[in-house]
Design an enzyme around this catalytic site. Structure first.
Site, PDB file in Angstrom:
ATOM      1  N   LYS A   1      37.182  42.158  32.571  1.00  0.00           N
ATOM      2  CA  LYS A   1      36.981  43.389  33.362  1.00  0.00           C
ATOM      3  C   LYS A   1      37.241  44.596  32.460  1.00  0.00           C
ATOM      4  O   LYS A   1      36.377  44.967  31.683  1.00  0.00           O
ATOM      5  CB  LYS A   1      37.842  43.342  34.612  1.00  0.00           C
ATOM      6  CG  LYS A   1      37.521  42.099  35.474  1.00  0.00           C
ATOM      7  CD  LYS A   1      38.328  42.057  36.748  1.00  0.00           C
ATOM      8  CE  LYS A   1      38.280  40.698  37.418  1.00  0.00           C
ATOM      9  NZ  LYS A   1      36.950  40.265  37.868  1.00  0.00           N
TER      10      LYS A   1
ATOM     11  N   SER B   1      41.557  42.583  44.842  1.00  0.00           N
ATOM     12  CA  SER B   1      40.255  42.959  44.284  1.00  0.00           C
ATOM     13  C   SER B   1      39.284  43.549  45.299  1.00  0.00           C
ATOM     14  O   SER B   1      38.325  44.195  44.909  1.00  0.00           O
ATOM     15  CB  SER B   1      39.625  41.756  43.587  1.00  0.00           C
ATOM     16  OG  SER B   1      39.463  40.693  44.484  1.00  0.00           O
TER      17      SER B   1
ATOM     18  N   HIS C   1      42.916  42.704  37.983  1.00  0.00           N
ATOM     19  CA  HIS C   1      42.483  44.090  38.216  1.00  0.00           C
ATOM     20  C   HIS C   1      43.550  45.112  37.841  1.00  0.00           C
ATOM     21  O   HIS C   1      43.373  46.303  38.107  1.00  0.00           O
ATOM     22  CB  HIS C   1      42.036  44.272  39.669  1.00  0.00           C
ATOM     23  CG  HIS C   1      40.707  43.651  39.919  1.00  0.00           C
ATOM     24  ND1 HIS C   1      39.527  44.251  39.536  1.00  0.00           N
ATOM     25  CD2 HIS C   1      40.362  42.465  40.465  1.00  0.00           C
ATOM     26  CE1 HIS C   1      38.517  43.469  39.851  1.00  0.00           C
ATOM     27  NE2 HIS C   1      38.989  42.375  40.413  1.00  0.00           N
TER      28      HIS C   1
HETATM   29  N1  PMP Z   1      41.701  36.952  39.595  1.00  0.00           N
HETATM   30  C1  PMP Z   1      41.303  38.017  40.308  1.00  0.00           C
HETATM   31  C2  PMP Z   1      42.274  38.706  41.206  1.00  0.00           C
HETATM   32  C3  PMP Z   1      39.959  38.477  40.193  1.00  0.00           C
HETATM   33  O1  PMP Z   1      39.540  39.526  40.898  1.00  0.00           O
HETATM   34  C4  PMP Z   1      39.082  37.796  39.329  1.00  0.00           C
HETATM   35  C5  PMP Z   1      37.642  38.232  39.141  1.00  0.00           C
HETATM   36  N2  PMP Z   1      36.936  38.520  40.288  1.00  0.00           N
HETATM   37  C6  PMP Z   1      39.556  36.705  38.624  1.00  0.00           C
HETATM   38  C7  PMP Z   1      40.866  36.309  38.770  1.00  0.00           C
HETATM   39  C8  PMP Z   1      38.665  35.947  37.702  1.00  0.00           C
HETATM   40  O2  PMP Z   1      38.545  36.600  36.476  1.00  0.00           O
HETATM   41  P1  PMP Z   1      37.339  36.244  35.512  1.00  0.00           P
HETATM   42  O3  PMP Z   1      36.187  37.103  35.918  1.00  0.00           O
HETATM   43  O4  PMP Z   1      37.869  36.564  34.147  1.00  0.00           O
HETATM   44  O5  PMP Z   1      37.052  34.805  35.682  1.00  0.00           O
END
Ligand code: PMP
Length: 408
Positions: free
Chosen positions: A254, A195, A223
């Site tokens: 997202k 990310s 992502h």
């Molecule tokens: N896994 C990854 C790799 C992420 O980048 C994120 C969000 N930053 C999440 C999980 C968490 O997802 P959510 O926003 O739906 O809690």
């Protein structure tokens, strides 16, 4: 006797904040007072936004809003209970069936967020007799999921299949500590797309090595959901690895434009999670508006294929132009485009000046990235027009030269 020397037992909080400010690591929240979109209002200023994860521009899609409103009319504002008590509605089950069909897996279970999906599934399926093998740059929610597990863990160098193999070889040769025999499960865990850098996990290599050592693979596709694979089905689809990755976690927060996370895998996995996963058992289920907007998003992803095409064509153009201006965009292979500046202060100043010029590109500093890797993290969404992209690039050029970040 009362201890009068400790007038404020929480005084350390102010000290900690002071330290963050002194190191330029304190980040005030930016307040958005309009809907998310290519242009939004942040701290009272209208800006082109390069900071959201709204890859496909679905957060504000008229069909999504209509689906949410209709869900409220029909099913109410809240679900009223956790899934296992009285909080499972037919629409929750329908969303899961549709996600399973979309992903091409036997079953899906949704969670309140991607974060809770990871912290729910990892400790549920691993314990003392198992080993978790994790990429060094995995997301915080994976790390927290591992912390909640009783399983020991080993970290392999980021995206390094050879490094992973060395860990797996040692684990299989030596088995559990103290001569306790072989591990019950070795779970290899990786983000599908990382990310902060936007690089893609070398999944074919990871799967091949894991299969050789009898390990299961777990991919967090937060992502990659909506971004990679056919219509955004994720990294497993992107690499043609169907049936070879045991567990896929995705997010609905997202590209899908709403909120939530899900675990895609076997029916047995889903059945066990329903019995044991703590966020599922102890936290209330999604409200109807969220569920129905997510279902509409899947339909839109299947129908409006121009969105993912536009996401990628704008991304390619943005990366080429940034490189031409002399910016370092790191190792990104996806719409996450970091603009790496080094010192936290440089990133924060650049972001602040861009903001004054009408471009919202958030800075990311330690501890989210390494101390000398401060950056702007940008995403050019499918909703951004060419004209908006041109304006954003012109601001990067102007401000970059003004601050001496690029030559010219
Ligand atoms: N896994 C990854 C790799 C992420 O980048 C994120 C969000 N930053 C999440 C999980 C968490 O997802 P959510 O926003 O739906 O809690």
């Amino acid at each position: 006797m009362t201890d009068t020397t400790r007038e404020n037992p929480l005084a350390f909080i102010a000290d900690e904040l002071e330290e963050l400010r002194a190191k330029h690591l304190y980040r005030p929240l930016r307040i958005m007072s309009a809907e998310q979109g290519p242009v939004t209002t942040v701290d009272g200023r209208e800006v082109i936004s390069l900071s959201s994860n709204d890859y496909l521009g679905l957060t504000h899609h008229p069909r999504m809003k209509a689906a949410a409103i209709e869900a409220v009319r029909e099913y109410g504002a809240g679900s009223g209970a956790v899934r296992t008590i009285a909080g499972t509605m037919s629409i929750h089950e329908a969303l899961e069936a549709e996600l399973a069909a979309f992903k091409g897996t036997e079953a899906v279970l949704t969670f309140q967020s991607g974060f809770t999906a990871n912290t729910g599934v990892i400790p549920t399926i691993t314990g003392e007799a198992d080993l978790i093998v994790s990429d060094a740059l995995n997301h915080a929610s994976i790390i927290d999921g591992m912390r909640l597990s009783k399983a020991p863990r080993k970290v392999f160098p980021h995206a390094d299949v050879t490094g992973l193999e060395a860990v797996l070889r040692e684990a299989t040769e030596q088995g559990r500590p103290g001569g306790a025999g072989p591990y019950r499960l070795i779970l290899v865990v990786t983000d599908g797309v990382f990310s902060m850098d936007g690089d893609i996990a070398p999944l074919p290599g990871i799967v091949e090595v894991a299969e050789r050592y009898g390990a299961a693979v777990f991919v967090d596709d937060a992502h990659a959901s909506g971004v990679l694979g056919r219509n955004g089905r994720g990294t497993v689809d992107h690499f043609g690895l169907h049936g070879r990755v045991a567990i896929q976690v995705g997010t609905l927060s997202k590209a899908v434009g709403v909120l939530g996370g899900y675990v895609a895998g076997s029916q047995d996995l889903r059945d066990l999670l329903v019995q044991r996963a703590r966020p599922f058992l102890f936290s209330t289920s999604h409200p109807p508006a969220v569920v129905e907007a997510c279902r509409e998003a899947i339909r839109i992803m299947e129908e409006e294929t121009w969105r993912i095409e536009r996401l990628w064509s704008s991304t390619r153009r943005f990366k080429v132009e940034l490189a031409r201006l002399g910016f370092d965009t790191g190792r990104s292979e996806t719409p996450i485009t970091p603009v790496i500046l080094g010192e936290a202060e440089a990133a924060i100043r650049f972001s602040a000046r861009l903001f004054e010029e009408g471009v919202f590109a958030t800075s990311v500093v330690f501890p989210t990235v390494a101390l000398d890797q401060a950056r702007l993290r940008t995403i050019v969404t499918a909703a951004l027009t060419d004209e908006q992209l041109d304006r954003a690039l012109a601001a990067f050029d102007r401000v970059g030269r003004e601050l001496g970040l690029i030559a010219g």
